[in-house]
Design a protein around this motif. Structure first.
Motif, PDB file in Angstrom:
ATOM      1  N   MET B 278      13.490 -22.588 -40.271  1.00  0.00           N
ATOM      2  CA  MET B 278      12.417 -22.992 -41.188  1.00  0.00           C
ATOM      3  C   MET B 278      12.872 -22.736 -42.633  1.00  0.00           C
ATOM      4  N   TYR B 279      13.529 -21.555 -42.858  1.00  0.00           N
ATOM      5  CA  TYR B 279      13.988 -21.243 -44.224  1.00  0.00           C
ATOM      6  C   TYR B 279      15.082 -22.204 -44.661  1.00  0.00           C
ATOM      7  N   GLU B 280      15.958 -22.576 -43.728  1.00  0.00           N
ATOM      8  CA  GLU B 280      17.000 -23.563 -44.037  1.00  0.00           C
ATOM      9  C   GLU B 280      16.358 -24.884 -44.455  1.00  0.00           C
ATOM     10  N   ASN B 281      15.312 -25.257 -43.686  1.00  0.00           N
ATOM     11  CA  ASN B 281      14.596 -26.501 -43.971  1.00  0.00           C
ATOM     12  C   ASN B 281      13.940 -26.438 -45.354  1.00  0.00           C
ATOM     13  N   LYS B 282      13.351 -25.268 -45.652  1.00  0.00           N
ATOM     14  CA  LYS B 282      12.673 -25.096 -46.951  1.00  0.00           C
ATOM     15  C   LYS B 282      13.697 -25.234 -48.093  1.00  0.00           C
ATOM     16  N   PHE B 283      14.856 -24.600 -47.881  1.00  0.00           N
ATOM     17  CA  PHE B 283      15.918 -24.648 -48.891  1.00  0.00           C
ATOM     18  C   PHE B 283      16.374 -26.093 -49.121  1.00  0.00           C
ATOM     19  N   MET B 284      16.579 -26.780 -48.025  1.00  0.00           N
ATOM     20  CA  MET B 284      17.038 -28.185 -48.066  1.00  0.00           C
ATOM     21  C   MET B 284      16.015 -29.055 -48.791  1.00  0.00           C
ATOM     22  N   ARG B 285      14.714 -28.810 -48.475  1.00  0.00           N
ATOM     23  CA  ARG B 285      13.650 -29.613 -49.082  1.00  0.00           C
ATOM     24  C   ARG B 285      13.590 -29.370 -50.588  1.00  0.00           C
ATOM     25  N   LYS B 286      13.899 -28.119 -51.007  1.00  0.00           N
ATOM     26  CA  LYS B 286      13.926 -27.815 -52.445  1.00  0.00           C
ATOM     27  C   LYS B 286      15.038 -28.621 -53.125  1.00  0.00           C
ATOM     28  N   GLN B 287      16.204 -28.691 -52.434  1.00  0.00           N
ATOM     29  CA  GLN B 287      17.348 -29.431 -52.976  1.00  0.00           C
ATOM     30  C   GLN B 287      17.003 -30.901 -53.164  1.00  0.00           C
ATOM     31  N   THR B 288      16.211 -31.450 -52.200  1.00  0.00           N
ATOM     32  CA  THR B 288      15.938 -32.886 -52.243  1.00  0.00           C
ATOM     33  C   THR B 288      14.588 -33.164 -52.885  1.00  0.00           C
ATOM     34  N   GLY B 289      14.003 -32.168 -53.519  1.00  0.00           N
ATOM     35  CA  GLY B 289      12.769 -32.387 -54.264  1.00  0.00           C
ATOM     36  C   GLY B 289      11.515 -32.384 -53.406  1.00  0.00           C
ATOM     37  N   GLY B 290      11.570 -31.658 -52.313  1.00  0.00           N
ATOM     38  CA  GLY B 290      10.336 -31.442 -51.556  1.00  0.00           C
ATOM     39  C   GLY B 290      10.090 -32.395 -50.413  1.00  0.00           C
ATOM     40  N   SER B 291      10.603 -33.605 -50.480  1.00  0.00           N
ATOM     41  CA  SER B 291      10.301 -34.540 -49.384  1.00  0.00           C
ATOM     42  C   SER B 291      11.145 -34.163 -48.159  1.00  0.00           C
ATOM     43  N   GLY B 292      12.452 -34.408 -48.268  1.00  0.00           N
ATOM     44  CA  GLY B 292      13.457 -33.878 -47.335  1.00  0.00           C
ATOM     45  C   GLY B 292      13.164 -34.096 -45.877  1.00  0.00           C
ATOM     46  N   ARG B 293      12.509 -35.204 -45.535  1.00  0.00           N
ATOM     47  CA  ARG B 293      12.114 -35.393 -44.154  1.00  0.00           C
ATOM     48  C   ARG B 293      13.329 -35.547 -43.244  1.00  0.00           C
ATOM     49  N   GLN B 294      14.326 -36.284 -43.732  1.00  0.00           N
ATOM     50  CA  GLN B 294      15.500 -36.534 -42.885  1.00  0.00           C
ATOM     51  C   GLN B 294      16.355 -35.272 -42.706  1.00  0.00           C
ATOM     52  N   GLU B 295      16.027 -34.243 -43.548  1.00  0.00           N
ATOM     53  CA  GLU B 295      16.825 -33.018 -43.426  1.00  0.00           C
ATOM     54  C   GLU B 295      16.254 -32.068 -42.344  1.00  0.00           C
TER      55      GLU B 295
END
Ligand SMILES: [Zn+2]
Lengths: 179, 297
Positions: B278-295
């Motif tokens: 979940m934290y990895e996902n949160k980090f990834m979503r921050k990188q991609t500006g919050g959307s990050g669905r494909q991540e």
């Protein structure tokens, strides 16, 4: 009777008809005496023609058919045993058939002792030292068979007509005889 | 009447007198008697026998011995037999009540019925209060989801069960602290409720959703492998998107991690693993500006 005839006379719940439509003013109740008049005259004719024992058998068999159809059409066979008995109690009371009570219910062996007070068939009858509720015996056997999937033997051990105040029935599953 | 008949009648009278005093021993007549006196003696013997049976049954009944069956075709005990029958039924009813059926009513024992029924009523009230208490102690009042305590218990139950593979999801509401600080807790609470609604609408009936922290949710998905869990995740994402279209002023953003356990795995371990993802996902979503669905992974 040939198979064709058997089929033609097979009882269906729908045979009871649309009473609300057919009796808009008289409704679906009648006097208990009328029911008894029908049952006891029928019994007498059957007994005269075929002998008392065969008459009893016929009444028992008719009761069983009634119990089978009653269970299929009125009761919920998917309830657990106690729920099922409670529903049977409620229905018999609502339909003014009698007050069913459980004296004993062995869920392992499926042996039951049931009493019916204020019974439609016999309560108030003159005492003759004989049980007369063969129709009820069959009815209970039919209900229990549909619910459990097992054949039942039901015997009325006490009856208003044998001098008791309530009818008492002992029900046990029939032991399947192996060949 | 001759002298002999008088003697025999006296014997029969004495027999009846003894029976009235509770002595039921039958003695045969001292001399042979004629048909009439014979039939009187037989009738008296039958009556005395029935009295004896009746007395035995009634004595047992008075001691609460309901297992003693009433003698058959004995009209002397009709009323006692009815009482016996009522008490047996009452016994059965009480057994039903002990087994949890609080729908039993007693209507055949006068004042006792009233007392008994009010006892059942108070049992029913007690049970309702217990149910309410149990509900409150298992649920989070804000979202109506299960709470952390219940989730932990359920995790142990599922670990001991046979419904593997089990997937676990951890979901975290992004930016709750910022909303609480800038817009106030009422808005923050609404956001938490929104996230709960998003998750609940996407899971299946057998899945268990709990709120296990301020902004953290966890879902137990029994009998769910990684691929199926992924489908549930997609549904959550779809539900999130729909929610945000309908609530564009207060959209939710949820970070999610999944891990799947096989029989024998420690679910606590798998939960930690899901949390990490979940934290990895949160980090990834921050990188991609919050959307990050494909991540999501
Ligand atoms: Zn009867």
């Amino acid at each position: 009777m040939s198979n064709v005839e058997k089929k033609r006379y097979r009882f269906h719940w729908q045979n009871l008809g649309d009473i609300a439509e057919g009796r808009p003013h008289l409704g679906n109740s009648t006097h208990v005496a009328v029911y008894r008049l029908m049952q006891y005259t029928m019994r007498e004719v059957l007994a005269t023609r075929y002998g008392a024992e065969t008459a009893s058998d016929i009444l028992r068999e008719a009761g069983k058919l009634a119990g089978t159809e009653f269970c299929k059409n009125v009761l919920s066979a998917d309830l657990d045993f106690n729920g099922f008995i409670a529903e049977l109690q409620d229905q018999l009371r609502a339909l003014n058939v009698g007050i069913l009570r459980v004296e004993k219910a062995d869920l392992e062996s499926l042996e039951l002792v049931l009493t019916v007070s204020e019974d439609l068939d016999c309560s108030g009858l003159p005492v003759t030292d004989e049980t007369v509720c063969e129709y009820d015996e069959g009815f209970l056997a039919g209900v229990l068979q549909v619910y459990t999937g097992k054949k039942f033997h039901v015997r009325e051990v006490d009856c208003w007509a044998s001098g008791e105040r309530t009818c008492r029935f002992v029900a046990k599953p029939l032991v399947e005889r192996s060949l | 009447m001759n002298e002999q008949e008088r003697r025999l009648l006296r014997e029969v009278t004495e027999q009846l007198g003894r029976a009235a005093r509770g002595d039921f021993t039958l003695s045969s007549l001292s001399e042979p008697a004629g048909a009439e006196i014979e039939s009187l003696t037989a009738a008296v013997a039958k009556l005395v026998g029935e009295l004896e049976d009746a007395q035995y049954f009634i004595a047992a009944l008075s001691l609460g011995r309901l297992d003693v069956d009433p003698p058959p075709r004995n009209h002397l005990i009709a009323s006692f037999k009815q009482l016996h029958s009522s008490l047996r039924h009452l016994t059965w009813q009480t057994q039903q009540i002990a087994a949890g059926d609080l729908n039993q009513r007693v209507d055949f024992l006068g004042e006792f019925s009233v007392a008994f029924n009010s006892l059942i009523d108070s049992l029913r009230e007690k049970r309702l209060a217990e149910d309410r208490l149990r509900y409150v102690s298992n649920h989070d009042p804000l979202t109506d989801l299960y709470n952390r305590g219940y989730f932990s218990e359920e995790l142990e139950r599922v670990e001991k069960g046979r419904r593997f593979p089990v997937s676990i999801m951890v979901a975290d509401l992004d930016g709750l602290k910022r909303v609480n600080d800038t817009l106030g807790h009422a808005i923050g609470d609404r956001l938490i409720q929104g996230a709960a609604q998003v998750i609940r609408s996407a899971v299946r009936g057998d899945d268990l959703v709990a709120r296990i922290g301020g902004d953290e949710f966890a879902i137990i998905l029994p009998e769910t492998d990684a691929a199926t869990a992924r489908e549930v995740l997609d549904r959550i994402r779809g539900s999130e998107e729909l929610f945000n279209q309908e609530n564009s002023t207060s959209p939710v953003a949820i970070s999610i991690g999944i891990a799947t356990a096989e029989q024998g795995d420690s679910l606590a371990e798998v939960l930690r693993f899901a949390d990490q993802r979940m934290y990895e996902n949160k980090f990834m979503r921050k990188q991609t500006g919050g959307s990050g669905r494909q991540e999501d992974e």
